[in-house]
Structures are given as structure tokens and as C-alpha cells.
Scaffold this motif. Structure first.
Motif, PDB file in Angstrom:
ATOM      1  N   PHE A 154       0.842  -1.200  -0.022  1.00 39.32           N
ATOM      2  CA  PHE A 154       0.075  -0.161   0.161  1.00 39.32           C
ATOM      3  C   PHE A 154       0.886   1.172  -0.103  1.00 39.32           C
ATOM      4  O   PHE A 154       0.452   2.396  -0.610  1.00 39.32           O
ATOM      5  CB  PHE A 154      -0.954  -0.057   1.191  1.00 39.32           C
ATOM      6  CG  PHE A 154      -2.046  -1.120   1.019  1.00 39.32           C
ATOM      7  CD1 PHE A 154      -2.943  -1.181   0.078  1.00 39.32           C
ATOM      8  CD2 PHE A 154      -1.981  -2.164   2.015  1.00 39.32           C
ATOM      9  CE1 PHE A 154      -3.882  -2.126  -0.220  1.00 39.32           C
ATOM     10  CE2 PHE A 154      -2.931  -3.030   1.980  1.00 39.32           C
ATOM     11  CZ  PHE A 154      -4.131  -3.059   0.928  1.00 39.32           C
ATOM     12  N   ALA A 155       2.109   1.193   0.733  1.00 40.05           N
ATOM     13  CA  ALA A 155       2.876   2.485   0.558  1.00 40.05           C
ATOM     14  C   ALA A 155       3.382   2.494  -0.869  1.00 40.05           C
ATOM     15  O   ALA A 155       3.470   3.737  -1.218  1.00 40.05           O
ATOM     16  CB  ALA A 155       4.210   2.099   1.687  1.00 40.05           C
ATOM     17  N   PRO A 162      -5.948   1.173   4.356  1.00 40.33           N
ATOM     18  CA  PRO A 162      -5.127  -0.050   4.721  1.00 40.33           C
ATOM     19  C   PRO A 162      -3.890  -0.275   4.963  1.00 40.33           C
ATOM     20  O   PRO A 162      -3.293  -1.079   5.596  1.00 40.33           O
ATOM     21  CB  PRO A 162      -5.633  -0.773   3.045  1.00 40.33           C
ATOM     22  CG  PRO A 162      -5.760   0.478   2.030  1.00 40.33           C
ATOM     23  CD  PRO A 162      -6.426   1.274   3.191  1.00 40.33           C
ATOM     24  N   LEU A 163      -3.090   1.052   4.599  1.00 35.34           N
ATOM     25  CA  LEU A 163      -1.728   1.140   5.054  1.00 35.34           C
ATOM     26  C   LEU A 163      -1.524   1.258   6.569  1.00 35.34           C
ATOM     27  O   LEU A 163      -0.987   0.440   7.028  1.00 35.34           O
ATOM     28  CB  LEU A 163      -1.044   2.425   4.454  1.00 35.34           C
ATOM     29  CG  LEU A 163       0.438   2.777   4.875  1.00 35.34           C
ATOM     30  CD1 LEU A 163       1.291   1.730   4.687  1.00 35.34           C
ATOM     31  CD2 LEU A 163       0.940   4.000   4.393  1.00 35.34           C
ATOM     32  N   GLY A 164      -2.352   2.173   7.209  1.00 35.97           N
ATOM     33  CA  GLY A 164      -2.284   2.224   8.768  1.00 35.97           C
ATOM     34  C   GLY A 164      -2.871   1.050   8.912  1.00 35.97           C
ATOM     35  O   GLY A 164      -2.327   0.604  10.335  1.00 35.97           O
ATOM     36  N   ALA A 165      -3.964   0.276   8.680  1.00 35.41           N
ATOM     37  CA  ALA A 165      -4.362  -0.920   9.392  1.00 35.41           C
ATOM     38  C   ALA A 165      -3.360  -2.100   9.343  1.00 35.41           C
ATOM     39  O   ALA A 165      -3.104  -2.804  10.391  1.00 35.41           O
ATOM     40  CB  ALA A 165      -5.738  -1.379   8.549  1.00 35.41           C
ATOM     41  N   SER A 166      -2.431  -1.970   8.173  1.00 34.62           N
ATOM     42  CA  SER A 166      -1.572  -3.076   8.348  1.00 34.62           C
ATOM     43  C   SER A 166      -0.343  -2.519   9.222  1.00 34.62           C
ATOM     44  O   SER A 166       0.109  -3.695   9.783  1.00 34.62           O
ATOM     45  CB  SER A 166      -0.953  -3.197   6.585  1.00 34.62           C
ATOM     46  OG  SER A 166      -1.843  -3.478   5.613  1.00 34.62           O
ATOM     47  N   LEU A 167       0.053  -1.647   9.323  1.00 35.67           N
ATOM     48  CA  LEU A 167       0.949  -1.025  10.362  1.00 35.67           C
ATOM     49  C   LEU A 167       0.538  -1.507  11.586  1.00 35.67           C
ATOM     50  O   LEU A 167       1.266  -2.009  12.572  1.00 35.67           O
ATOM     51  CB  LEU A 167       1.318   0.353  10.223  1.00 35.67           C
ATOM     52  CG  LEU A 167       2.169   0.859   9.136  1.00 35.67           C
ATOM     53  CD1 LEU A 167       2.170   2.109   8.842  1.00 35.67           C
ATOM     54  CD2 LEU A 167       3.534  -0.001   8.878  1.00 35.67           C
ATOM     55  N   GLY A 168      -0.819  -1.068  11.953  1.00 36.05           N
ATOM     56  CA  GLY A 168      -1.434  -1.334  13.222  1.00 36.05           C
ATOM     57  C   GLY A 168      -1.412  -2.823  13.468  1.00 36.05           C
ATOM     58  O   GLY A 168      -1.056  -3.319  14.823  1.00 36.05           O
ATOM     59  N   ASP A 169      -1.884  -3.598  12.643  1.00 38.49           N
ATOM     60  CA  ASP A 169      -1.929  -5.098  13.033  1.00 38.49           C
ATOM     61  C   ASP A 169      -0.481  -5.711  13.163  1.00 38.49           C
ATOM     62  O   ASP A 169      -0.197  -6.442  13.874  1.00 38.49           O
ATOM     63  CB  ASP A 169      -2.597  -5.709  11.757  1.00 38.49           C
ATOM     64  CG  ASP A 169      -4.141  -5.531  11.855  1.00 38.49           C
ATOM     65  OD1 ASP A 169      -4.716  -5.233  12.925  1.00 38.49           O
ATOM     66  OD2 ASP A 169      -4.696  -5.598  10.695  1.00 38.49           O
TER      67      ASP A 169
END
Length: 280
Positions: A190-191, A221-228
Motif C-alpha cells: 500500500f505504501a 489499509p496502510l495504517g491498518a497493516s501497520l497497526g496489525d
């Protein structure tokens, strides 16, 4: 992604007339799109993912209870946001943080509680967002984020933000499930997509409005992936920090940046003259 635009003082629309959508304010109600904007946006997105998980799993409220609670808090924050006469960093970013949680919960409710396939919810949110943009353009003759200076435009803006979070959640989950990349590789994917949008805008002349909103969707989705990646157990491919630590860490950074922007006012701008219908 930072967008520059001329900011004459006259509040005249693209057709030369002042729209009848509400009394204009001298100040734009949303921040300038700077590097600070994108950093806080990604952090709010991450908090939206981890906070939703935290309240759902740890607090024992359940998906429905969390949805009702966060929707009520969002409604209160938006009332405060609409009642302000100009952009206030703390008020604005609180609304974004809460809308990120609510957008996540809308998508999760459709998938987990109702059983709507991710393909369907992604399509529905995309269509809903397109309708918001169409109505916004039809009424205001511009989709510019530099001209959120009437109640009508502010309504369209926040509706668009809500649907970008819901769409980003559904589309991000769809990509992650279909491709099975894991949290870290998903974040990289996503980045890279956001970087491609930036190149298309700055180097290839991509329309600024569409570049902004596509990047805005992809930060979800970028932030969600980082958070997960930070919060999930190591056995599941994460770092195992947990949702409490991850949410607290990112909220601290958000708070520090918002305080800095409140004091420095580096992201405050006068309401600009409405440009042509396709400008940012």
C-alpha cells in the motif's frame, strides 16, 4: 503529498457566482495538506484499527456495542467541528480519529455480523463514495479541499471521509485475504501504491483532486497493516505489542503533533477562491 494552490481573497466560484450553499467563512475548515497531514492521517488510521479491536475484544462491548458507542462519540465531535468558525487542529483530528474507528466498524459489521462478502461491501462503498463526489460537484462545481468554507461543503467533505475509511477497510481486507501477504508486506504494497499516486500527480500531471482522494483511501489499509503488524501476536506475523500499547503509542504521537500544529498554526489557511471545477 502536498498540494499548492493560489489563494485569492475573493470567494467566487468557477462560474463567477457565489454558490447559495451557505454563508462563506473566511477560513478553510480543514487543514492544509502538508507532510504533517499525511503523518497524522496514517496514525489516526492505525488507531482506528487497533482501537476498534481493543474495544471489541478487551472491553467486552461486542461489535454492536462498540459501534453504537463510537458512533455517538463521532456525532458529538462532528457537532463541535461544525460549530467552529475555522479550522481547529484538536477538534478536526479528533473527528478524523473517531471517524476512522466508525468507518472500520461499518465494514466489520457488514462482514462479520451480516455476512456480506468483501467484494460486495467494497463495491457498495466505492459506489457510495462516487455518489457523494457526484452530488458534491453538482452542487458546488468543485471538489476542492481548499474550499471547505460552507456548511454544505463541510457536509460533503465528512461524508466522503467516512466512505473512504469504510472503502479502505473493505478493500484492504479484500486484498490481504486474497493475496495472503501478511501485515508487513501488505503495508509495503500500500505504501508503494501511494508512492505511485504521488509520482503520477507530481511528475505526470495527475488531477490533484483524484490524487488526493486515492491517496486518502490507500492510507486506510496502510495504517491498518501497520497497526496489525505492531499489535498482533508474533505467532500471527506481528510484533506482539498488543492493541493497548500500539494504540497508546500512536495516540501519544498524534497528540504531540496536534499540540505542535495548534501552537505553530503551520497547517492553517485562509479559504481560497474556488478554482475551475476540476482543480484541487
Amino acid at each position: 503529498m502536498t498540494y499548492e494552490t493560489s489563494k485569492p481573497s475573493s470567494p467566487v466560484a468557477a462560474d463567477g457566482l457565489v454558490p447559495s450553499s451557505g454563508r462563506r467563512l473566511r477560513w478553510n475548515k480543514v487543514p492544509e495538506v502538508t507532510v504533517y497531514f499525511w503523518i497524522i492521517k496514517v496514525l489516526c488510521t492505525t488507531v482506528g484499527e487497533t482501537a476498534a479491536d481493543l474495544l471489541n475484544e478487551k472491553a467486552g462491548l461486542g461489535l454492536t456495542g462498540v459501534s453504537l458507542l463510537m458512533s455517538a462519540l463521532l456525532a458529538v465531535s462532528l457537532v463541535v467541528q461544525f460549530r467552529t468558525r475555522s479550522y481547529r487542529a484538536g477538534v478536526y483530528w479528533l473527528a478524523v480519529a473517531l471517524i476512522s474507528v466508525v468507518g472500520t466498524l461499518i465494514s466489520d459489521n457488514l462482514t462479520d455480523n451480516i455476512g456480506v462478502p468483501l467484494e460486495t461491501s467494497t463495491t457498495v462503498f466505492a459506489v457510495a463514495l462516487a455518489i457523494v463526489f457526484a452530488l458534491w460537484f453538482w452542487r458546488e462545481r468543485t471538489l476542492s479541499i481548499h474550499h471547505i468554507d460552507t456548511t454544505s461543503r463541510e457536509c460533503f467533505y465528512w461524508l466522503a471521509v467516512l466512505f473512504t475509511f469504510a472503502l479502505g477497510t473493505a478493500a484492504g481486507d479484500l486484498v490481504s485475504e486474497r493475496m495472503g501477504l501478511g501485515y508487513w508486506l501488505s503495508a509495503v504494497l500500500f505504501a508503494l501504491a501511494i508512492a505511485a499516486v504521488a509520482v503520477a500527480h507530481f511528475a505526470l500531471g495527475m488531477n490533484a483532486v483524484w490524487a488526493f482522494w486515492i491517496a486518502y483511501i490507500l492510507t486506510r489499509p496502510l495504517g491498518a497493516s501497520l497497526g496489525d503488524y505492531l499489535s498482533q501476536p508474533t505467532a500471527d506475523g506481528g510484533l506482539g505489542l498488543g492493541t493497548v500499547v500500539t494504540s497508546g503509542l500512536f495516540l501519544t504521537v498524534i497528540l504531540a503533533l496536534v499540540i505542535y500544529l495548534t501552537v505553530s498554526r503551520k497547517d492553517v489557511a485562509l479559504a481560497a477562491e474556488a478554482p475551475s471545477a476540476h482543480a484541487a
